[in-house]
Design a protein around this motif. Structure first.
Motif, mmCIF file in Angstrom:
data_model
loop_
_atom_site.group_PDB
_atom_site.id
_atom_site.type_symbol
_atom_site.label_atom_id
_atom_site.label_comp_id
_atom_site.label_asym_id
_atom_site.label_seq_id
_atom_site.Cartn_x
_atom_site.Cartn_y
_atom_site.Cartn_z
ATOM 1 N N GLN A 23 76.177 27.051 55.307
ATOM 2 C CA GLN A 23 76.106 27.288 56.742
ATOM 3 C C GLN A 23 76.589 28.696 57.038
ATOM 4 O OE1 GLN A 23 78.350 23.825 58.265
ATOM 5 N NE2 GLN A 23 76.390 23.086 59.035
ATOM 6 N N GLN A 76 66.940 22.115 59.876
ATOM 7 C CA GLN A 76 67.013 22.183 61.332
ATOM 8 C C GLN A 76 68.182 21.335 61.804
ATOM 9 O OE1 GLN A 76 65.067 24.248 63.117
ATOM 10 N NE2 GLN A 76 64.245 24.845 61.128
ATOM 11 N N PRO A 90 65.591 25.964 54.598
ATOM 12 C CA PRO A 90 66.293 25.860 55.882
ATOM 13 C C PRO A 90 66.323 24.420 56.364
ATOM 14 C CG PRO A 90 64.104 26.787 56.198
ATOM 15 C CD PRO A 90 64.301 26.676 54.716
ATOM 16 N N ARG A 95 73.194 28.602 61.197
ATOM 17 C CA ARG A 95 72.013 28.474 60.335
ATOM 18 C C ARG A 95 72.431 27.660 59.113
ATOM 19 N NH1 ARG A 95 70.588 33.970 58.520
ATOM 20 N NH2 ARG A 95 72.681 34.568 59.188
ATOM 21 N N TYR A 117 71.317 25.665 55.445
ATOM 22 C CA TYR A 117 70.338 25.703 54.354
ATOM 23 C C TYR A 117 70.746 24.702 53.274
ATOM 24 C CZ TYR A 117 69.235 30.176 56.526
ATOM 25 O OH TYR A 117 68.904 31.159 57.428
#
Length: 311
Positions: free
Chosen positions: A43, A23, A21, A29, A31
């Motif tokens: 994404q 941030q 992952p 989200r 990755y």
């Protein structure tokens, strides 16, 4: 849907070795996916319409301008959302690197951002202002009243200010009431988060990618110049030499617009609080707590006192 499933669906001939992952951002989200033969970024978004707009703009920026933008390898819908598989740009998060780079290199980066913003202003023109949306295959903005839209834009930022900055709302509102806003300025792309924190930097190649084209707006080009100047130059220190480089880069592509004080105030107000209602953390290492509040307060106070900032 998870990142490994997205890669398996989009790139069935590739094998996933690892998923990490990342941030980044508040609405997706993200990755980093390691494959047998390289890396990609995945994404996942539960706001498919907004994500389609973001991806369409990213593709258009890559096609129409010199801004380094990663290629989108695949995108597709899934139940409740949409995903994209994007090429991985080489390098590190520029937010973490920028303040530690020698000043001449930072000036080169600031000059590039100025040139790229000007390129976006040349490449994307709209008939209206405000939110840019993908409509019938076209990126469009439809708000016809610039003064009304800008007033609402600034008012929303003022309403979000925390109690520690709330005493500055009235003087900024007074500055808005006194401002001589243009009636219908040209409408150009206003990339909302155009800053080092959304870029990737490689020591050998410089900035290799500008990321995050989400929540785009159409606005007077002087407004996006004001915000980019704030986030690229003042945010990290050494504002004057970086500002000069940023202006030079912009002016190399198109005439630098005159930036009224109210636009600079709006840029600071709309950068002081994030989408979660938290006070933003300028610089790197990032200021937090009272130091972050003091940064925003000092910047607003200087502008209210008449600081010209070279524009």
């Amino acid at each position: 849907m998870n990142a490994a499933d997205a890669v398996a669906e989009a790139l069935p001939d590739r094998s996933v070795r690892r998923v990490d992952p990342v941030q980044r951002g508040n609405h997706k989200r993200t990755y980093l996916v390691t494959l047998d033969d390289g890396e990609v970024v995945v994404q996942l978004s539960t706001r498919p319409a907004a994500f389609r707009t973001e991806l369409a703009l990213a593709r258009a920026v890559r096609e129409r301008t010199s801004v380094p933008t990663p290629a989108i390898l695949a995108e597709e819908s899934y139940e409740g959302g949409r995903y994209a598989v994007v090429e991985r740009a080489s390098g590190d998060d520029l937010h973490e690197r920028f303040a530690g780079l020698p000043l001449p290199i930072r000036e080169t980066v600031a000059r590039s951002f100025g040139r790229w913003l000007a390129a976006c202003h040349e490449a994307f023109r709209f008939d209206g202002y405000g939110d840019v949306r993908l409509t019938d295959g076209e990126l469009r903005a439809t708000d016809a009243d610039w003064r009304a839209w800008f007033g609402e834009h600034l008012d929303a930022g003022l309403a979000a200010l925390p109690p520690s900055l709330s005493d500055l709302r009235e003087p900024v509102e007074t500055a808005l009431a006194d401002a001589d806003l243009p009636e219908r300025p040209p409408a150009r792309l206003y990339p909302w988060d155009f800053r080092p924190g959304n870029a990737v930097y490689d020591d050998d190649h410089g900035v290799t990618a500008v990321l995050d084209w989400g929540e785009p707006l159409a606005a007077d080009p002087a407004l996006s110049v004001a915000k980019a100047d704030h986030l690229i130059c003042a945010w990290y220190g050494d504002a004057e030499p970086l500002r000069a480089a940023f202006r030079d880069g912009y002016a190399a592509e198109r005439p630098l617009p005159s930036v009224p004080r109210i636009y600079r105030l709006a840029a600071v107000v709309r950068s002081a609080v994030d989408s979660n209602g938290e006070v933003t953390r300028p610089g790197y290492p990032e200021r937090t707590g009272s130091a972050a509040v003091d940064f925003h307060r000092d910047r607003l106070a200087a502008l209210l006192a008449g600081a010209a900032d070279g524009f």
